[in-house]
Motif scaffolding. Structure first.
Motif, PDB file in Angstrom:
ATOM      1  N   ARG A  98       0.837  -1.209   0.000  1.00 22.23           N
ATOM      2  CA  ARG A  98       0.000   0.000   0.000  1.00 22.23           C
ATOM      3  C   ARG A  98       0.869   1.256   0.000  1.00 22.23           C
ATOM      4  N   HIS A  99       0.275   2.334  -0.529  1.00 24.10           N
ATOM      5  CA  HIS A  99       1.001   3.604  -0.615  1.00 24.10           C
ATOM      6  C   HIS A  99       0.330   4.723   0.177  1.00 24.10           C
ATOM      7  N   ASP A 100      -0.704   4.369   0.971  1.00 21.24           N
ATOM      8  CA  ASP A 100      -1.417   5.402   1.720  1.00 21.24           C
ATOM      9  C   ASP A 100      -0.927   5.548   3.156  1.00 21.24           C
ATOM     10  N   PHE A 101       0.128   4.823   3.493  1.00 25.41           N
ATOM     11  CA  PHE A 101       0.799   4.992   4.783  1.00 25.41           C
ATOM     12  C   PHE A 101       2.210   4.436   4.671  1.00 25.41           C
ATOM     13  N   GLU A 102       3.020   4.743   5.665  1.00 25.08           N
ATOM     14  CA  GLU A 102       4.415   4.284   5.672  1.00 25.08           C
ATOM     15  C   GLU A 102       4.620   3.310   6.830  1.00 25.08           C
ATOM     16  N   ILE A 103       5.133   2.130   6.519  1.00 19.06           N
ATOM     17  CA  ILE A 103       5.469   1.172   7.575  1.00 19.06           C
ATOM     18  C   ILE A 103       6.804   1.581   8.182  1.00 19.06           C
ATOM     19  N   ILE A 104       6.824   1.760   9.506  1.00 17.99           N
ATOM     20  CA  ILE A 104       8.066   2.166  10.159  1.00 17.99           C
ATOM     21  C   ILE A 104       8.671   1.063  11.035  1.00 17.99           C
ATOM     22  N   GLU A 105       7.862   0.043  11.351  1.00 20.24           N
ATOM     23  CA  GLU A 105       8.404  -1.053  12.162  1.00 20.24           C
ATOM     24  C   GLU A 105       7.525  -2.289  12.042  1.00 20.24           C
ATOM     25  N   GLU A 106       8.169  -3.456  12.060  1.00 21.27           N
ATOM     26  CA  GLU A 106       7.453  -4.727  12.077  1.00 21.27           C
ATOM     27  C   GLU A 106       8.004  -5.598  13.206  1.00 21.27           C
ATOM     28  N   LYS A 107       7.098  -6.276  13.903  1.00 23.95           N
ATOM     29  CA  LYS A 107       7.504  -7.165  14.992  1.00 23.95           C
ATOM     30  C   LYS A 107       6.824  -8.514  14.781  1.00 23.95           C
ATOM     31  N   ASP A 108       7.624  -9.544  14.554  1.00 24.45           N
ATOM     32  CA  ASP A 108       7.097 -10.879  14.289  1.00 24.45           C
ATOM     33  C   ASP A 108       7.117 -11.701  15.577  1.00 24.45           C
ATOM     34  N   TYR A 109       5.974 -11.726  16.260  1.00 26.59           N
ATOM     35  CA  TYR A 109       5.857 -12.526  17.480  1.00 26.59           C
ATOM     36  C   TYR A 109       5.332 -13.932  17.182  1.00 26.59           C
ATOM     37  N   LEU A 110       5.372 -14.313  15.899  1.00 27.76           N
ATOM     38  CA  LEU A 110       5.072 -15.698  15.533  1.00 27.76           C
ATOM     39  C   LEU A 110       6.366 -16.507  15.578  1.00 27.76           C
ATOM     40  N   TYR A 118       2.467 -15.283  24.020  1.00 29.56           N
ATOM     41  CA  TYR A 118       1.797 -14.393  23.069  1.00 29.56           C
ATOM     42  C   TYR A 118       2.370 -14.530  21.668  1.00 29.56           C
ATOM     43  N   ARG A 119       1.460 -14.682  20.710  1.00 27.40           N
ATOM     44  CA  ARG A 119       1.838 -14.737  19.298  1.00 27.40           C
ATOM     45  C   ARG A 119       0.970 -13.763  18.512  1.00 27.40           C
ATOM     46  N   SER A 120       1.594 -13.037  17.616  1.00 26.57           N
ATOM     47  CA  SER A 120       0.898 -12.086  16.759  1.00 26.57           C
ATOM     48  C   SER A 120       1.937 -11.457  15.842  1.00 26.57           C
ATOM     49  N   TYR A 121       1.494 -10.669  14.888  1.00 29.80           N
ATOM     50  CA  TYR A 121       2.411  -9.917  14.031  1.00 29.80           C
ATOM     51  C   TYR A 121       1.992  -8.454  14.118  1.00 29.80           C
ATOM     52  N   HIS A 122       2.939  -7.607  14.499  1.00 31.92           N
ATOM     53  CA  HIS A 122       2.639  -6.189  14.657  1.00 31.92           C
ATOM     54  C   HIS A 122       3.287  -5.374  13.543  1.00 31.92           C
ATOM     55  N   VAL A 123       2.516  -4.485  12.965  1.00 28.82           N
ATOM     56  CA  VAL A 123       3.028  -3.548  11.962  1.00 28.82           C
ATOM     57  C   VAL A 123       2.689  -2.140  12.445  1.00 28.82           C
ATOM     58  N   VAL A 124       3.708  -1.324  12.657  1.00 34.20           N
ATOM     59  CA  VAL A 124       3.484   0.063  13.068  1.00 34.20           C
ATOM     60  C   VAL A 124       3.575   0.948  11.831  1.00 34.20           C
ATOM     61  N   VAL A 125       2.513   1.719  11.598  1.00 31.90           N
ATOM     62  CA  VAL A 125       2.486   2.566  10.405  1.00 31.90           C
ATOM     63  C   VAL A 125       2.396   4.045  10.791  1.00 31.90           C
ATOM     64  N   ARG A 126       2.929   4.868   9.918  1.00 27.12           N
ATOM     65  CA  ARG A 126       2.822   6.328  10.039  1.00 27.12           C
ATOM     66  C   ARG A 126       1.729   6.750   9.067  1.00 27.12           C
ATOM     67  N   TYR A 127       0.586   7.133   9.635  1.00 29.30           N
ATOM     68  CA  TYR A 127      -0.616   7.332   8.818  1.00 29.30           C
ATOM     69  C   TYR A 127      -0.961   8.821   8.719  1.00 29.30           C
ATOM     70  N   PRO A 128      -1.193   9.327   7.494  1.00 24.05           N
ATOM     71  CA  PRO A 128      -1.532  10.744   7.311  1.00 24.05           C
ATOM     72  C   PRO A 128      -3.026  11.000   7.525  1.00 24.05           C
ATOM     73  N   THR A 146      -4.380 -14.944  14.256  1.00 19.98           N
ATOM     74  CA  THR A 146      -5.444 -15.900  13.929  1.00 19.98           C
ATOM     75  C   THR A 146      -6.547 -15.817  14.986  1.00 19.98           C
ATOM     76  N   LEU A 147      -7.655 -16.467  14.685  1.00 17.61           N
ATOM     77  CA  LEU A 147      -8.765 -16.519  15.634  1.00 17.61           C
ATOM     78  C   LEU A 147      -8.330 -17.155  16.957  1.00 17.61           C
ATOM     79  N   ALA A 148      -7.527 -18.216  16.875  1.00 14.92           N
ATOM     80  CA  ALA A 148      -7.059 -18.894  18.089  1.00 14.92           C
ATOM     81  C   ALA A 148      -6.137 -17.986  18.893  1.00 14.92           C
ATOM     82  N   MET A 149      -5.211 -17.310  18.212  1.00 16.63           N
ATOM     83  CA  MET A 149      -4.302 -16.378  18.891  1.00 16.63           C
ATOM     84  C   MET A 149      -5.080 -15.238  19.529  1.00 16.63           C
TER      85      MET A 149
END
Length: 216
Positions: A98-110, A118-128, A146-149
């Motif tokens: 996508r081009h409507d925001f900028e990803i500044i960090e990703e955290k893979d807790y999988l 705890y398991r999940s995937y986090h994406v921090v975006v800079r949103y205008p 996921t639903l289970a997570m």
């Protein structure tokens, strides 16, 4: 702390960003449905942290009030829930494209789960966000799981709240076992993913045909 902030003004852009992202992500889900494809997105929710939670986190981490919007990444949060673990990485790729925001960090807790389980995937975006004073950028955390997570994380969050972050050891151990059980469920479901998706497609077709007949 917090007395110098007009919270209504401060939080408004975060709420706008969360609302816009929910609409966009649900739109992506609808596009998959229209094309009769399996949607990696099952559910989209979002929220803005309560003021008390923002201040608690700032106090806990020693963040000055002037740096809250730069140093707290989850004041605004969006959660994407999916059926299968593979869907998580598909969604991550969709976000990267996508081009409507900028990803500044990703955290893979999988791949690197937390000690709690705890398991999940986090994406921090800079949103205008468009405001009456011009464009403003806010940090929004997108959680993908996921639903289970998600089921496990909701219960773990409730227990953390109840025990003020100091969950008794015996309950922590049960939570860890539950996290592994949820992970095993995801792994087993992954093995029959194709069968499940085919069944869902058949059901979708049946529902669509029934709806068309009823509309004549």
């Amino acid at each position: 702390m917090g007395k110098n902030i007009n919270w209504s003004t401060f939080l408004a852009p975060y709420q706008q960003a969360v609302d816009e992202l929910k609409v966009k992500l649900r739109g992506m889900r609808k596009q998959y449905e229209i094309e009769v494809k399996h949607s990696p997105i099952e559910l989209v929710t979002g929220r803005v942290k309560p003021i008390s939670s923002i201040l608690d986190k700032a106090n806990r981490k020693g963040i000055p009030i002037s740096e809250i919007e730069n140093m707290i990444q989850d004041i605004g949060g969006v959660r994407i829930v999916c059926q299968f673990v593979d869907d998580i990485y598909t969604i991550v790729e969709l976000l990267r494209a996508r081009h409507d925001f900028e990803i500044i960090e990703e955290k893979d807790y999988l791949k690197h789960k937390k000690s709690s389980g705890y398991r999940s995937y986090h994406v921090v975006v800079r949103y205008p966000v468009a405001t009456i004073k011009g464009e403003k950028f806010v940090l929004i955390e997108i959680q993908i799981r996921t639903l289970a997570m998600n089921f496990w994380a909701i219960n773990e969050h409730s227990l953390n709240y109840k025990y003020s972050g100091e969950i008794p050891v015996d309950i922590q151990k049960r939570l860890q076992r539950a996290a592994e059980a949820a992970f095993q469920l995801d792994e087993e479901m992954a093995k029959i993913k194709d069968e499940v998706q085919e069944a869902q497609w058949i059901f979708h077709q049946h529902k669509s045909n029934t709806h068309k007949k009823g509309g004549r």
